[in-house]
Design an enzyme around this catalytic site. Structure first.
Site, mmCIF file in Angstrom:
data_model
loop_
_atom_site.group_PDB
_atom_site.id
_atom_site.type_symbol
_atom_site.label_atom_id
_atom_site.label_comp_id
_atom_site.label_asym_id
_atom_site.label_seq_id
_atom_site.Cartn_x
_atom_site.Cartn_y
_atom_site.Cartn_z
ATOM 1 N N ASP A 148 18.112 69.903 8.562
ATOM 2 C CA ASP A 148 18.225 70.366 9.950
ATOM 3 C C ASP A 148 17.549 69.375 10.897
ATOM 4 O OD1 ASP A 148 15.587 70.943 9.437
ATOM 5 O OD2 ASP A 148 15.716 73.082 9.922
ATOM 6 N N SER A 149 16.970 68.303 10.336
ATOM 7 C CA SER A 149 16.504 67.189 11.170
ATOM 8 C C SER A 149 17.679 66.557 11.910
ATOM 9 C CB SER A 149 15.791 66.135 10.315
ATOM 10 O OG SER A 149 16.587 65.776 9.207
ATOM 11 N N ASP B 157 20.475 72.166 3.961
ATOM 12 C CA ASP B 157 19.265 72.798 4.505
ATOM 13 C C ASP B 157 19.688 74.046 5.269
ATOM 14 O OD1 ASP B 157 16.579 72.909 5.072
ATOM 15 O OD2 ASP B 157 16.594 71.264 6.524
ATOM 16 N N LYS C 60 18.387 74.461 0.481
ATOM 17 C CA LYS C 60 16.930 74.422 0.691
ATOM 18 C C LYS C 60 16.598 75.376 1.817
ATOM 19 C CE LYS C 60 14.726 71.054 3.219
ATOM 20 N NZ LYS C 60 14.036 71.876 4.228
ATOM 21 N N GLU D 93 13.013 76.925 4.190
ATOM 22 C CA GLU D 93 11.582 76.789 4.467
ATOM 23 C C GLU D 93 10.854 78.108 4.254
ATOM 24 O OE1 GLU D 93 10.946 75.241 8.430
ATOM 25 O OE2 GLU D 93 12.248 73.516 8.091
ATOM 26 N N GLU E 203 5.598 69.081 2.656
ATOM 27 C CA GLU E 203 5.635 68.268 3.888
ATOM 28 C C GLU E 203 4.271 68.244 4.577
ATOM 29 O OE1 GLU E 203 8.997 68.816 6.452
ATOM 30 O OE2 GLU E 203 8.099 67.624 8.064
HETATM 31 O O1 KIV Z 1 15.479 68.538 7.733
HETATM 32 C C1 KIV Z 1 14.927 67.665 7.054
HETATM 33 O O2 KIV Z 1 15.197 66.467 7.193
HETATM 34 C C2 KIV Z 1 13.939 68.078 6.074
HETATM 35 C C3 KIV Z 1 13.219 67.000 5.337
HETATM 36 C C4 KIV Z 1 12.212 66.396 6.199
HETATM 37 C C5 KIV Z 1 12.636 67.483 4.065
HETATM 38 O O3 KIV Z 1 13.716 69.232 5.906
#
Ligand code: KIV
Length: 271
Positions: free
Chosen positions: A45-46, A85, A115, A117, A187
């Site tokens: 989600d970055s 994510d 993934k 959080e 992280e």
């Molecule tokens: O969204 C992302 O890029 C991440 C990584 C930093 C692990 O969650």
């Protein structure tokens, strides 16, 4: 060599093999990362910041993640495991909704794992339900960016003054392992805390700002390729300055169009 699975990644810890992971958001870079045999590609989600120029990850939606996962899946056909994510609020409402949303990332996006959080009681129930139905899940603890407002900003965790204590992170990692996660992202935590967690669980830890003792490392691809500007976290190593390389190329192109030297005969159709 066949495409990696979550099961293969889990085994790499026992085999003492370090795990490589990068974010990817599009077909072209995913093809290159797959060719380079990066073990895991994360449609993170970055993308909110890296692709869409947002200031946080919070505006990323499930549909955006599905579209970008499809593009990455078309590029990473030979080797890398593809993890999508789960964006903010695609989990955390009801367990059924979380499973259905993860299912869309797999069925429509062609992700091979997801993934998410956090490690609260609700998160554990959601992870158990996803694993039960056959979806491999990667956990993520420490600085969890979707909760940055709650954590008081993008701050290192596992220190005396931080929201999550060292003890909390250690117990969270064990809870995620017990819930069935095949690996965990750590992280922005001190390297000694990451080492302790890594030695206390049997599934791989993958660090980002968590020092060298994790079982693997992940970076945002645009950070390590030197495409991002502004604040660079301490842990980021820039392996190339693509910003400068692209700027030079684009300046040269513009100059040649303006002075008429492009296209030359070599780049033109004759006859
Ligand atoms: O969204 C992302 O890029 C991440 C990584 C930093 C692990 O969650």
């Amino acid at each position: 060599m066949p495409k990696l699975t979550a099961f293969d990644i889990q085994k790499m810890k026992q085999e003492g093999k370090k795990i490589t992971m990068l974010t990817a958001y599009d077909y072209s870079l995913a093809s290159i990362f797959d060719e380079a045999k990066i073990d895991i590609l994360l449609i993170g989600d970055s993308m909110g910041q890296a692709i869409y120029g947002a200031s946080t990850t919070l505006e990323v939606t499930l549909n955006m993640t599905i579209r970008h996962t499809q593009a990455v899946a078309r590029g990473a056909v030979n080797y890398s495991l593809i993890i999508a994510d789960m964006p903010f609020l695609s989990f955390g409402l009801t367990v059924d909704e979380t499973v259905a949303n993860a299912g869309r990332l797999i069925k429509e996006g062609h992700a091979e794992a997801v993934k998410l959080e956090g490690s609260s009681d609700n998160r554990i129930k959601e992870i158990e339900a996803m694993v039960d139905i056959g979806i491999p899940v990667q956990g993520h603890i420490g600085l969890i960016p979707q909760s940055a407002y709650k954590l008081g900003g993008y701050k290192v965790q596992g220190k005396n003054e931080s929201y999550f204590s060292e003890e909390q992170l250690l117990s969270d990692a064990k809870r995620l392992e017990a819930a069935g996660c095949f690996s965990i992202i750590l992280e922005a935590i001190p390297l000694a805390v990451a080492k302790k967690i890594t030695e206390s669980i049997s599934i791989p830890t993958i660090g980002i700002g968590a020092g060298p003792n994790c079982d693997g490392q992940v970076l945002v691809c645009y950070d390590m390729l030197g495409c991002t500007s502004g604040h660079k976290p301490k842990f980021v190593k820039q392996y190339v300055n693509l910003h400068q390389i692209i700027l030079d190329a684009v300046n040269k192109y513009a100059k040649e169009v303006k002075d008429g030297s492009y296209p030359s005969l070599e780049h033109s159709y004759e006859g």
